[in-house]
Scaffold this motif. Sequence first.
Motif, PDB file in Angstrom:
ATOM      1  N   THR B   9       0.505  -1.050   0.286  1.00  0.00           N
ATOM      2  CA  THR B   9       0.310   0.293  -0.455  1.00  0.00           C
ATOM      3  C   THR B   9       0.515   0.904   0.097  1.00  0.00           C
ATOM      4  O   THR B   9       0.695   2.726  -0.418  1.00  0.00           O
ATOM      5  CB  THR B   9      -0.909   0.012   1.133  1.00  0.00           C
ATOM      6  N   VAL B  12       2.230   1.450  -3.519  1.00  0.00           N
ATOM      7  CA  VAL B  12       1.151   2.303  -4.538  1.00  0.00           C
ATOM      8  C   VAL B  12       0.701   4.024  -4.149  1.00  0.00           C
ATOM      9  O   VAL B  12       0.632   4.617  -4.806  1.00  0.00           O
ATOM     10  CB  VAL B  12      -0.594   1.395  -3.654  1.00  0.00           C
ATOM     11  N   LYS B  16       1.593   7.261  -6.945  1.00  0.00           N
ATOM     12  CA  LYS B  16       0.352   7.850  -6.981  1.00  0.00           C
ATOM     13  C   LYS B  16       0.646   9.594  -6.714  1.00  0.00           C
ATOM     14  O   LYS B  16       0.542  10.155  -7.894  1.00  0.00           O
ATOM     15  CB  LYS B  16      -1.011   8.153  -6.225  1.00  0.00           C
ATOM     16  N   ALA B  22      -3.203   5.455 -11.896  1.00  0.00           N
ATOM     17  CA  ALA B  22      -3.005   4.274 -11.357  1.00  0.00           C
ATOM     18  C   ALA B  22      -2.464   3.256 -11.636  1.00  0.00           C
ATOM     19  O   ALA B  22      -1.794   3.487 -12.531  1.00  0.00           O
ATOM     20  CB  ALA B  22      -4.498   2.993 -12.193  1.00  0.00           C
ATOM     21  N   CYS B  23      -2.810   2.116 -10.330  1.00  0.00           N
ATOM     22  CA  CYS B  23      -1.264   1.209 -10.544  1.00  0.00           C
ATOM     23  C   CYS B  23      -1.734   0.131  -9.606  1.00  0.00           C
ATOM     24  O   CYS B  23      -2.698  -0.016  -8.690  1.00  0.00           O
ATOM     25  CB  CYS B  23      -0.559   1.653  -9.897  1.00  0.00           C
ATOM     26  N   ASP B  24      -0.739  -1.163  -9.562  1.00  0.00           N
ATOM     27  CA  ASP B  24      -0.898  -2.411  -8.730  1.00  0.00           C
ATOM     28  C   ASP B  24      -0.210  -2.098  -8.246  1.00  0.00           C
ATOM     29  O   ASP B  24       1.622  -2.063  -9.461  1.00  0.00           O
ATOM     30  CB  ASP B  24      -2.191  -3.229  -8.852  1.00  0.00           C
ATOM     31  N   SER B 164      -4.665   1.176  -6.815  1.00  0.00           N
ATOM     32  CA  SER B 164      -5.160   2.138  -6.437  1.00  0.00           C
ATOM     33  C   SER B 164      -6.673   2.525  -5.707  1.00  0.00           C
ATOM     34  O   SER B 164      -6.767   3.908  -5.959  1.00  0.00           O
ATOM     35  CB  SER B 164      -4.435   2.821  -7.542  1.00  0.00           C
TER      36      SER B 164
END
Lengths: 511, 449
Positions: B9, B12, B16, B22-24, B164
Amino acid sequence: MKRRDFIGRTSMTLAAAAASEAWLTSVLRGQASAATPDIFGTYFGVGPEEMKRLLEICLSRGADFADLFFEHRVASSLFFEEEKVKAASRGIDAGVGVRVVKGDQVGFAFSEDLSMESLSTAARTASAIANDAAAKAKVMPIGLAKLKNLYPIGDLATEADLNRKLGFINEANKTARAYSPKITRVTCSFNDEVKYLAYANSDGVSWTDMQPVFVFSTSCIAEEGTNRQTGYESGGGRIGLEYFAKKRPAADIAREAARLSVTLLEAKDIEAGPMTVVLGPKDSGVLLHEAVGHGLEADFNRKNLSNYSGRVGQRVASDLCTVVDEGLFENMRGTINVDDEGGAPTSTVLIENGILKGYLHDRISAQAMKVNATGNGRRQSYAYSPMPRMTNTYMRPGKSDPEEILKSVKRGIYAKKFGGGQVDITKGDFTFSVNESYLIEDGKLTTPLKGVTLIGNGPDVMTKVTMVGNDLQFADGGWTCGKNGQSVPVGMGIPTCKVSEITVGGSKVKA
Amino acid sequence: MNDYRQLATDVVAELKRQGADACDVFVANTTDFSTEVRLGRIEKLEQSISKGLGMRVFKGGAMALTYTTDFADKSVKSIAAQALDIVKVSNPDEFNGLAPRESLGVYDGKLMLFDESIASIPTDRKIDMAREAEEIGMKSDKRITNSNTAGWSDGTYQVTLATSDGFVGQYRTTNAGLYVGLIAEEGGVKQTDSWYSFQRYANKLLTPKEVGLEAARRVTSKLGARKVKSQTVPLVVDPTMAQRMIGAFFGAASGRSVYRKSSFLVGKLGEAIASPLVSIVDDATLADGPGCRPFDAEGVKSSRVPFIEKGVLKSYLCDSYSSRRLKMPLTGTTNRGYQGGPNIGASNLFLMAGDRDPKDIIKSVKSGLYLRTMSAQGFNPVTGDFSHGATGHWIENGEFAYPVQEITIAGNVITAFKNITAVGNDLKFRAGGVASPTLLISEITVGGA
């Protein structure tokens, strides 16, 4: 299942101290330095003192040999389809493999954490293979060897601006699409990596190396009505971006992929059964890799598991066949400055005029069989221990004109491009799949054929080699050999060869 | 234990902050132990702890992926910055993006993922099990002359995924396996074969005795193998080979293969592509299946996906990209390694059991081939044409007459699967999440002498 050996194209993976000194000398004999000498310091933050301490932990329970394999790998890729870069990727894998050897027993551990604490834990874990309080092997003073550099690089792909790689992709894409209106899809990939390696063992041998390798590939789909076919071609090696100007333009790779996909639209079925097969130069080296090379890897032979075990000095091929494994060709995909356990690469004659001469060795097998190591101890990465592997495997050229070879065949198959192969080491039965082949009728190439599998037994088929061409050529592109779950890049080459009979896996039965 | 949920997290948030739309972030960490014995002696002991972190970034509709095995704050931030740098050469694609929010979730039914008991098996016991399998196998028949290694392996695998869109999920699995390879010899001819058992739970493994005896049965049954003439005959497919064949259907049903037109299943949705006896399912929620998982590599909640029903192709297997692109349902059937993005990957993939006893299937064949092994290469996924090297047994009047080798089988998978006339009742997961019962294909071309 674990023991299957295969080869495929990327994108579709001591006899005591005396012998040890022999290879150390040949490593030290090199001239130019292969890599910046500070790879240890730059990438791993360790020096000779730390390595000595770790190796002492390795030997503390009575082992007779240990080594540390430090690897920092940077990889980059671009994937292009439908006129777009769909994904750009880059990453770093780094770690240390710790191996402890007692006779032919191996303890192995690896760590991605490069702290002395974690490396010491890995060394203790690996040391558990030995339990011999009486043994007194010592770590020798560590001296850094200079290696001769067999992969001089002008322009390292992994460090190049992505837009330059994109330039080659655009050139390939344009060329493939212009080849024929039947081409409906074009995909291009640029995959490159550079490994910064640093090594030290308890005999005091230490070296660093920078191993680059890249594969550039184009894949095309050609369509006509409901008929859809693919063609694939790749190029590269342990070379930089100068490859495209010096060796082969991207357009050439693209044109080859396009040509194959369009050609296959006309491909016909062939009947199953034994046929005369003419193997084209370059990629038919798959035959040597499967029918000869794997069966001669000494780990199989010292355990008497190979159909070639105990057959040195015997006839295993026709007298036209001389097969060599050689990791020394400049910039070739299977070339190595040093093997992954400190052995100098060599030119090893496996078969000479049809007679079996010897095996491919790593340190353990050479010691067990009391012969000199051949510099074939290779590993996929820090996460694996080395074993005997091929480098660049090829057949020496013969005397026949390739045209004469074709003309001598009334009806048969001409095999040109391959998808891969595999072999059952014990039985010697191999298969390889042909992606591009043609029917030979009255000495001429006629109908293109659908993909077929050729099968046979190593020594049996090698004995049926009745003509060998004078046109030895080496395969380009991304051949990758898999063995026991480890993949390594390899090279291969062969002249045009005629095999009087191989079983062809067609989908029709002769009426 | 490191808190990889927090790490994922945090990364992430960092992506950002650096400007990702957006992302993972995907973290895989494993522990592995393996040992090999041969002729009763330990040849190898290996142990490792391994980890990798991969991130997928979307910006302006374009995508980039980066990864590292070094989790130091500095390294992770550097690789995050590189992702946002290289995404600039990527091109926008309207179908790019994360899985839709409503598809995300963690399956909350019971799943057998982690066997706590494996950690307490002593190393000596693991070595002994490998030794026992080898010894029992070797002693069972005097024609068995050598061993090609016996081994035990076990490990843990933990997946952590954060996106995200707020999805955070984590699960860990265990694995354990036992195998043995044997060499038999008769009349100067050697044969090799092996048997194995790989499961998530140690108590589901075959015993060392069962593994050893099955390896022995298999290798000795190959002795005296010969070629046969080229001909067209019925084919009985051993479950281990049938499972490879259904893998071909799974790959071809991938939405990505379909939009790339690199699949023999293009344009076949709703059509009969196999015999009505054939139903193939990918079921990530099968509680005791060795491939079960609570969510897939995009965070999509696991479900049962019956993609071939009574021979009819019911759906393609779509990740979020191919689902948007083909305008077809998302199936939540992806796997992933830290070095790459989500890709179609089986969970528990199986052909549903039929009602025929495999012995009766063999009995029903007057003259034909029982397929035991086939070579890996030789399948064209675009056309479905195949040509494989093969070994097996020749069947005469419903019984194994003699073993065969150095032959080929060739044809097209759709034709072959339409010609399935019997499905066995012997569905069993032997090694991992793909399984099939015995199959009878009414005719196939065999190439030989």
